[in-house]
Design an enzyme around this catalytic site. Structure first.
Site, PDB file in Angstrom:
ATOM      1  N   ASP A  35     -19.511   3.941  20.985  1.00 30.44           N
ATOM      2  CA  ASP A  35     -18.328   3.083  21.072  1.00 30.44           C
ATOM      3  C   ASP A  35     -17.529   3.034  19.768  1.00 30.44           C
ATOM      4  O   ASP A  35     -16.555   2.288  19.652  1.00 30.44           O
ATOM      5  CB  ASP A  35     -18.730   1.651  21.471  1.00 30.44           C
ATOM      6  CG  ASP A  35     -19.657   1.011  20.450  1.00 30.44           C
ATOM      7  OD1 ASP A  35     -20.015   1.681  19.455  1.00 30.44           O
ATOM      8  OD2 ASP A  35     -20.009  -0.170  20.626  1.00 30.44           O
ATOM      9  N   GLY A  36     -17.957   3.798  18.755  1.00 33.65           N
ATOM     10  CA  GLY A  36     -17.191   3.863  17.507  1.00 33.65           C
ATOM     11  C   GLY A  36     -17.766   3.010  16.383  1.00 33.65           C
ATOM     12  O   GLY A  36     -17.313   3.114  15.242  1.00 33.65           O
ATOM     13  N   ASP A 167       7.604   5.175 -10.901  1.00 34.29           N
ATOM     14  CA  ASP A 167       7.980   3.770 -10.659  1.00 34.29           C
ATOM     15  C   ASP A 167       7.497   2.889 -11.808  1.00 34.29           C
ATOM     16  O   ASP A 167       6.780   3.355 -12.702  1.00 34.29           O
ATOM     17  CB  ASP A 167       7.475   3.258  -9.290  1.00 34.29           C
ATOM     18  CG  ASP A 167       5.965   3.285  -9.143  1.00 34.29           C
ATOM     19  OD1 ASP A 167       5.261   3.240 -10.165  1.00 34.29           O
ATOM     20  OD2 ASP A 167       5.492   3.348  -7.987  1.00 34.29           O
ATOM     21  N   LYS A 190      11.702   2.367  -8.736  1.00 32.02           N
ATOM     22  CA  LYS A 190      11.631   2.682  -7.298  1.00 32.02           C
ATOM     23  C   LYS A 190      11.790   1.398  -6.497  1.00 32.02           C
ATOM     24  O   LYS A 190      11.280   0.356  -6.890  1.00 32.02           O
ATOM     25  CB  LYS A 190      10.269   3.322  -6.993  1.00 32.02           C
ATOM     26  CG  LYS A 190      10.030   3.619  -5.524  1.00 32.02           C
ATOM     27  CD  LYS A 190       8.681   4.304  -5.311  1.00 32.02           C
ATOM     28  CE  LYS A 190       7.533   3.338  -5.335  1.00 32.02           C
ATOM     29  NZ  LYS A 190       6.226   3.960  -5.068  1.00 32.02           N
ATOM     30  N   GLY A 224       3.277  11.233  -0.420  1.00 29.39           N
ATOM     31  CA  GLY A 224       3.919  12.151  -1.357  1.00 29.39           C
ATOM     32  C   GLY A 224       5.399  11.834  -1.568  1.00 29.39           C
ATOM     33  O   GLY A 224       6.036  12.408  -2.456  1.00 29.39           O
TER      34      GLY A 224
END
Ligand code: R5P
Length: 294
Positions: A35-36, A167, A190, A224
């Site tokens: 179930d993960g 930035d 930025k 990126g």
């Protein structure tokens, strides 16, 4: 004596740290249920030992984070004396405040979870906002890998280089790197739209880049977008080569291919996250921090 438990996300780094320290390693068995859900198991009893569990929380962040929490709990419940959680890349660290009304401050919750799971101390590397570690409720230290980036750049044959940050948050990293290389630095301002995530950029501290090699440094490369935009501005202004170096190379989607296509230069990152550019090791700085705690 310290014992290293290398989590599934940081096995190679964990082994490397153990080698630096001459420490024992206790391996982890792990799998995913149908179930993960995540399953972890220590392969040895760690009763009465001091343990450093090393697990980065890069994508899939939630899985790696749960594995970390389960490991801390398993180590604690076996009667370890001390559990130092070493999280080289701390997921959710960029959501360090509510940028829009009613948002969750994700990193505060993640830090509390590490504490509640049973960690006695926390070490991380270049977390996005170190002040947030005050929310951990346990002794927590941010290790700086900027020096490793500087050493790497020193080893390259750069022509009349200058360091740039894309930035304001990375400006300090650029300043420190430039000081190591004894060269000048510049940085961009930025702005990221809080709804769309789209960025815009303008130069804040400009340096002449004509014909010069640029070392563009940032803490994280995710999509990126940030470094590509900065590199395009610098290329337009006549930069010769652009070398990108970051601490945490998340490289989501085709970020690596985009960077190569846009700039045709060298890209390097540290091994807080394993990736095709993780050529700078931070094992010695983790080992050094652990050595002080033994
Ligand atoms: C943001 O403040 C960080 O320092 C990085 O600049 C940012 O996370 C990089 O993200 P992306 O690669 O998606 O532009």
């Amino acid at each position: 004596m310290l014992t290293i438990v290398p989590g599934p996300a940081s096995r190679d780094l964990g082994i490397e740290v153990a080698k630096c320290l001459g420490a024992d390693v206790v391996d982890v068995e792990y799998r995913r249920f149908p179930d993960g859900e995540s399953y972890v198991r220590l392969t040895l009893n760690v009763e009465n030992r001091d343990i450093a569990v090393i697990q980065s929380t890069y994508p899939p962040q939630d899985t790696h984070l749960i594995q970390l929490l389960l490991l801390i709990q398993a180590i604690r419940s076996q009667g370890a004396k001390k559990v130092i959680a070493v999280v080289p890349y701390m997921a959710y660290a960029r959501q360090d405040r509510a940028f829009r009304p009613h948002e969750a401050v994700s990193i505060a919750t993640v830090l509390r979870l590490i504490n509640y799971a049973g960690a006695s101390e926390l070490l991380t590397v270049n977390i996005h906002q170190p002040e947030m570690l005050r929310n951990a409720g346990i002794p927590a230290q941010n290790l700086e890998a900027t020096g490793e980036i500087g050493q790497y750049l020193k080893g390259l044959d750069l022509k009349n280089p200058v360091v740039y940050a894309p930035d304001s948050k990375a400006a300090k990293m650029a300043e420190e790197t430039a000081a190591m290389l004894n060269i000048s630095y510049g940085w961009m301002q930025k702005r990221r739209d809080p709804v769309t995530g789209k960025i815009s950029m303008k130069e804040e501290k400009a340096v002449n880049v004509e014909g010069r090699d640029i070392a563009l440094v940032d803490d994280i490369i995710s999509t990126g977008d940030t470094v590509v935009m900065a590199a395009e501005i610098l290329k337009e202004r006549g930069a010769r080569n652009i070398i990108v170096a970051c601490i945490h190379p998340l490289l989501i989607g085709n970020a690596y291919e985009r960077l190569i296509a846009t700039m045709a230069m060298r890209i390097a990152g540290t091994n807080t996250i394993p990736s095709k550019i993780s050529c700078i090791t931070i094992a010695p700085i983790i080992a050094e921090a652990l050595r002080k705690r033994i």
